[in-house]
Design an enzyme around this catalytic site. Structure first.
Site, PDB file in Angstrom:
ATOM      1  N   HIS A 110       0.686  -0.692   0.227  1.00  0.00           N
ATOM      2  CA  HIS A 110       0.047   0.141  -0.238  1.00  0.00           C
ATOM      3  C   HIS A 110       0.939   1.384   0.059  1.00  0.00           C
ATOM      4  CE1 HIS A 110       0.654  -0.002   4.594  1.00  0.00           C
ATOM      5  NE2 HIS A 110       0.482   0.599   4.459  1.00  0.00           N
ATOM      6  N   ASP A 131      -0.245  -7.127   1.905  1.00  0.00           N
ATOM      7  CA  ASP A 131       0.706  -6.597   1.637  1.00  0.00           C
ATOM      8  C   ASP A 131       1.642  -5.898   1.636  1.00  0.00           C
ATOM      9  OD1 ASP A 131       0.717  -4.294   1.658  1.00  0.00           O
ATOM     10  OD2 ASP A 131      -0.759  -3.611   3.696  1.00  0.00           O
ATOM     11  N   SER A 164       4.069   2.092   8.399  1.00  0.00           N
ATOM     12  CA  SER A 164       3.507   1.553   7.115  1.00  0.00           C
ATOM     13  C   SER A 164       5.181   0.869   6.674  1.00  0.00           C
ATOM     14  CB  SER A 164       2.756   1.881   5.921  1.00  0.00           C
ATOM     15  OG  SER A 164       1.355   2.273   6.863  1.00  0.00           O
ATOM     16  N   GLY A 165       4.428  -0.357   6.158  1.00  0.00           N
ATOM     17  CA  GLY A 165       6.117  -1.167   5.043  1.00  0.00           C
ATOM     18  C   GLY A 165       7.183  -1.424   6.432  1.00  0.00           C
TER      19      GLY A 165
END
Ligand code: NAG
Ligand code: NAG
Length: 301
Positions: free
Chosen positions: A117, A163, A255-256
């Site tokens: 994402h 994801d 995120s990530g």
């Protein structure tokens, strides 16, 4: 609902800090709203808006139940973490797209793994990767550009399943406090302690950016329990791991980034309902479940 892919909120707040210190709050809000509206043309933002609504509803519910509920708010760093040096996580990288920020991990000196994402819908040339820095501005780190992006085949922003994405760097990335991490071959068991790390702003009002890398320890939650926790909000799939600890969580801007256990990469920061809320663990991509795909991509590209 505050999904981890609200990372662009961080960007807005950082930008606000950098560019309009003298601006009135009203003007700043107007500008913010304009940005949000512009962004709502895409699917991601549409989901975001929906999510925001359900957050409000749920806060009310929680309040009615007289739980110790904090109002829905944006917590944009590793919540409840402590400052740490990148030397304790030399595989962590910052992934930037303009003023947007995500985390990532170096699997080899040429490949970064992050959340899908963070990159889906953008081109490789939009991103830079920075390693070997503890600070948000990253001035002491080493920067690389991205040659190609490889998004996991089953990923959709709607379901957030699988994801994960791989980024091939333009050249090798090595140096002081820069290292690689290997992918887990099995999922961490329920109850296992894992470590999360990332950068973010220090206050939800967003006037001060955190200059340091933050890390926290959280505990893996039983899959069945997590499914119940998220019933009606998100489908917890076999590509996901849930983890929590009282007052600790990953949040927007993380995120990530890596979830590790004994210096092995077990997860990728993906999403969550709010941040560090009782009853809503953080959700992470299960690295052992996407490992085969990742190895294939790295071997063939
Ligand atoms: C948002 O849209 C307005 C009007 O269409 C435009 O002037 C502005 O530059 C846009 N902002 C961004 C960040 O795209
Ligand atoms: C790779 O990217 C970095 C950062 O953009 C740049 O400084 C470097 O010269 C690039 N290397 C090559 C071989 O193109």
């Amino acid at each position: 609902m505050l999904w981890r892919w609200d990372y662009f909120i961080l960007a807005m707040l950082l930008l606000a800090e950098l560019t309009d210190l003298g601006e009135t709050a009203v003007a700043r809000n107007q500008r913010k709203n304009r940005r949000l509206r512009n962004a709502s043309g895409n699917k991601l933002a549409a989901r975001r808006k929906q999510a925001g609504n359900s957050r409000k509803v749920s806060t009310k519910k929680v309040n009615q139940n007289k739980k110790t509920a904090t109002p829905a708010k944006i917590e944009s760093r590793i919540v409840g973490g402590t400052s740490t040096s990148v030397s304790t996580a030399p595989y962590i990288v910052q992934l930037r797209r303009g003023s947007n920020l995500c985390g990532g991990s170096l699997l080899t000196d040429r490949w970064v793994i992050t959340a899908a994402h963070c990159v889906k819908g953008h081109s490789a040339s939009d991103f830079t990767v920075r390693a070997g820095t503890s600070t948000l501005d990253g001035s002491d780190g080493i920067t690389r550009s991205v040659d190609s992006i490889h998004v996991a085949p089953k990923f959709t922003t709607n379901k957030m399943n699988m994801d994960a994405a791989l980024l091939k760097l333009n050249e090798t990335l090595t140096g002081t406090n820069i290292g690689t991490i290997s992918m887990a071959t099995s999922r961490p068991k329920a109850g296992a302690n894992v470590r999360i790390a990332g950068w973010g702003i220090t206050r939800e009002s967003g006037t001060t950016a955190s200059q340091t890398l933050e890390a926290a320890q959280v505990r893996v939650v039983r899959q069945k329990k997590c499914r119940l926790n998220y019933r009606g909000r998100a489908t917890i799939t076999k590509f996901m791991i849930c983890a929590r600890a009282a007052g600790k969580d990953a949040c927007s801007g993380d995120s990530g980034g890596p979830v590790t256990r004994n210096n092995v990469l077990v997860g990728i920061v993906s999403f969550g309902y709010g941040c560090a809320r009782p009853g809503y663990p953080g959700v992470y991509t299960d690295v052992s479940a996407i490992r085969q795909w990742a190895n294939k991509v790295m071997a063939n590209n």
